[in-house]
Design an enzyme around this catalytic site. Structure first.
Site, PDB file in Angstrom:
ATOM      1  N   ILE A 142       0.851  -1.181   0.000  1.00 29.45           N
ATOM      2  CA  ILE A 142       0.000   0.000   0.000  1.00 29.45           C
ATOM      3  C   ILE A 142       0.892   1.238   0.000  1.00 29.45           C
ATOM      4  O   ILE A 142       1.789   1.367   0.840  1.00 29.45           O
ATOM      5  CB  ILE A 142      -0.939   0.017   1.221  1.00 29.45           C
ATOM      6  CG1 ILE A 142      -1.728  -1.306   1.314  1.00 29.45           C
ATOM      7  CG2 ILE A 142      -1.875   1.209   1.131  1.00 29.45           C
ATOM      8  CD1 ILE A 142      -2.550  -1.648   0.092  1.00 29.45           C
ATOM      9  N   LYS A 143       0.641   2.134  -0.943  1.00 26.09           N
ATOM     10  CA  LYS A 143       1.467   3.337  -1.064  1.00 26.09           C
ATOM     11  C   LYS A 143       0.931   4.443  -0.152  1.00 26.09           C
ATOM     12  O   LYS A 143      -0.243   4.819  -0.236  1.00 26.09           O
ATOM     13  CB  LYS A 143       1.505   3.826  -2.517  1.00 26.09           C
ATOM     14  CG  LYS A 143       2.246   2.884  -3.446  1.00 26.09           C
ATOM     15  CD  LYS A 143       2.241   3.371  -4.879  1.00 26.09           C
ATOM     16  CE  LYS A 143       3.307   4.403  -5.139  1.00 26.09           C
ATOM     17  NZ  LYS A 143       3.439   4.705  -6.598  1.00 26.09           N
ATOM     18  N   VAL A 144       1.815   4.939   0.691  1.00 21.00           N
ATOM     19  CA  VAL A 144       1.495   6.011   1.637  1.00 21.00           C
ATOM     20  C   VAL A 144       2.507   7.133   1.428  1.00 21.00           C
ATOM     21  O   VAL A 144       3.708   6.868   1.370  1.00 21.00           O
ATOM     22  CB  VAL A 144       1.559   5.498   3.092  1.00 21.00           C
ATOM     23  CG1 VAL A 144       1.379   6.637   4.082  1.00 21.00           C
ATOM     24  CG2 VAL A 144       0.506   4.417   3.332  1.00 21.00           C
TER      25      VAL A 144
END
Length: 380
Positions: A139-141
């Site tokens: 998941i890109k944060v």
């Protein structure tokens, strides 16, 4: 000889900065995995905007979901999750292999509208993690100040995180601290560190795009500063990356890290992002060939990957010219450029450059959704 395969000898992994239903269904992504040693995929709102809004490949699914009463946001989420699931499944064999080197991942981004909302980012990251339901999703944060506590929390919960939009060295250090602290929180909770992976995505070409014109003006003005500024043109991004790698080696060493490594922790690898060349004066492979080294990832656009396959020259370059790289960063303030201020601007612009295509993406899905609903009413 295939340079894309040869680069693995140097312990660097190439990930593709692109995803679409078409390449998933026509076998292109599978071919790149099998023939070109592709080891991962990254996506972002601009990529999905091009794939979904710029093609008819998703129209039937949008129509079907519109007739079920789903909103544009829900439809987009469903389309993105389905594509990421399919890509994760293609990489599952690599992910499951004994020598996967922390590869085999597909990245999906939290809404850029949440970039300055810690709670919102954390909640949506959990939602995406559960929706994709694949061990090899990341998941890109974003590496905003508000993103840092979300990263720590999510890592502590066992969510694989691709930290995006890193432009500066101080922020990179803060990202590694959030990652390590998250692992330590997990240990305190009595949970395993096995198979938790993260990458820190350091954005490159945008740095030179912002700073080069300023250096050009200084050179054009002449004088002592001009002589100092000229050698810096086109060198700031590469120099930042090389110094970041030295920080990586320092941070993931010593007693604090070893205590986590002994419990099975993997380092948070540096990932070179924004590697497509945006300046016609520079070689198209500038941000690939100049930064090849162990325990790193380079995520490249399709065009750059194809160019590297055609004429790339794999060599261990990441620690070459380190003295020069450090000199570049030392000389910037001497010519009046504050790199911290520049990277802060880049972060602000970077968030906006993801918000805009995300808005276009939702708008395009909404138009297709509305058209499907209207069509259904007319035929009723």
């Amino acid at each position: 000889m295939n340079p894309l395969v040869d680069i693995r000898r140097l312990d660097q992994s190439l990930w593709l900065d692109f995803i679409s239903r078409k390449v998933l269904q026509n076998g292109e992504l599978k071919r790149r995995i099998d023939e070109d040693a592709l080891r991962g995929v990254t996506s972002n709102p601009a990529i999905f905007e091009k794939a979904i809004g710029g093609s008819a490949d998703y129209d039937d699914t949008i129509k079907a979901q519109a007739e079920q009463g789903k909103s544009a946001d829900d439809i987009y989420m469903g389309l993105a999750v389905a594509d990421v699931q399919a890509a994760c499944d293609l990489f599952k064999e690599l992910y499951d292999s004994h020598d996967n080197s922390s590869d085999g991942y597909v990245s999906l981004e939290v809404s850029p509208r949440l970039a300055h909302d810690t709670a919102g980012t954390t909640a949506e990251a959990r939602q995406l993690w559960q929706a994709v339901s694949r061990p090899n999703v990341m998941i890109k944060v974003p590496a905003t100040l508000e993103g840092l506590p979300a990263i720590r929390t999510l890592i502590s919960e066992g969510v694989n995180i691709n930290v995006t939009l890193i432009f500066g060295l101080d922020r990179y250090k803060a990202v590694t601290e959030a990652f390590i602290a998250g692992l330590e929180d997990r240990v305190k909770a009595g949970k395993s560190l096995a198979r938790i992976d993260s990458v820190a995505s350091f954005f490159l070409s945008r740095i030179d795009v912002l700073i080069d014109p300023q250096l050009d003006k200084i050179v054009a003005a002449g004088g002592d500063k001009a002589k100092l500024a000229e050698p810096l043109i086109g060198e700031v991004a590469i120099a930042s990356a090389k110094v970041a790698y030295q920080l990586y080696k320092e941070i993931f060493a010593g007693a604090r890290w070893q205590a986590l490594a002994d419990k099975g922790a993997n380092t948070q690898r540096l990932l070179w992002a924004s590697t497509g060349n945006k300046n016609p004066k520079y070689d198209d492979l500038k941000y690939v060939e100049g930064l090849i080294g162990p325990k790193t990832v380079d995520t490249v656009p399709v065009e750059t990957m194809d160019i590297f396959k055609e004429r790339g020259k794999p060599a261990d370059t990441l620690e070459q010219g380190l003295d020069q790289a450090q000199a570049v960063l030392r000389d910037l303030p001497k010519v009046g450029i504050d790199l911290d201020a520049q990277t802060a601007q880049l972060e602000k612009e970077g968030v906006q450059k993801f918000i805009e295509p995300f808005g276009k993406l939702i708008d395009s899905v909404e138009k297709k959704r509305a058209a499907a609903v209207d069509g259904a009413k007319q035929t009723a």
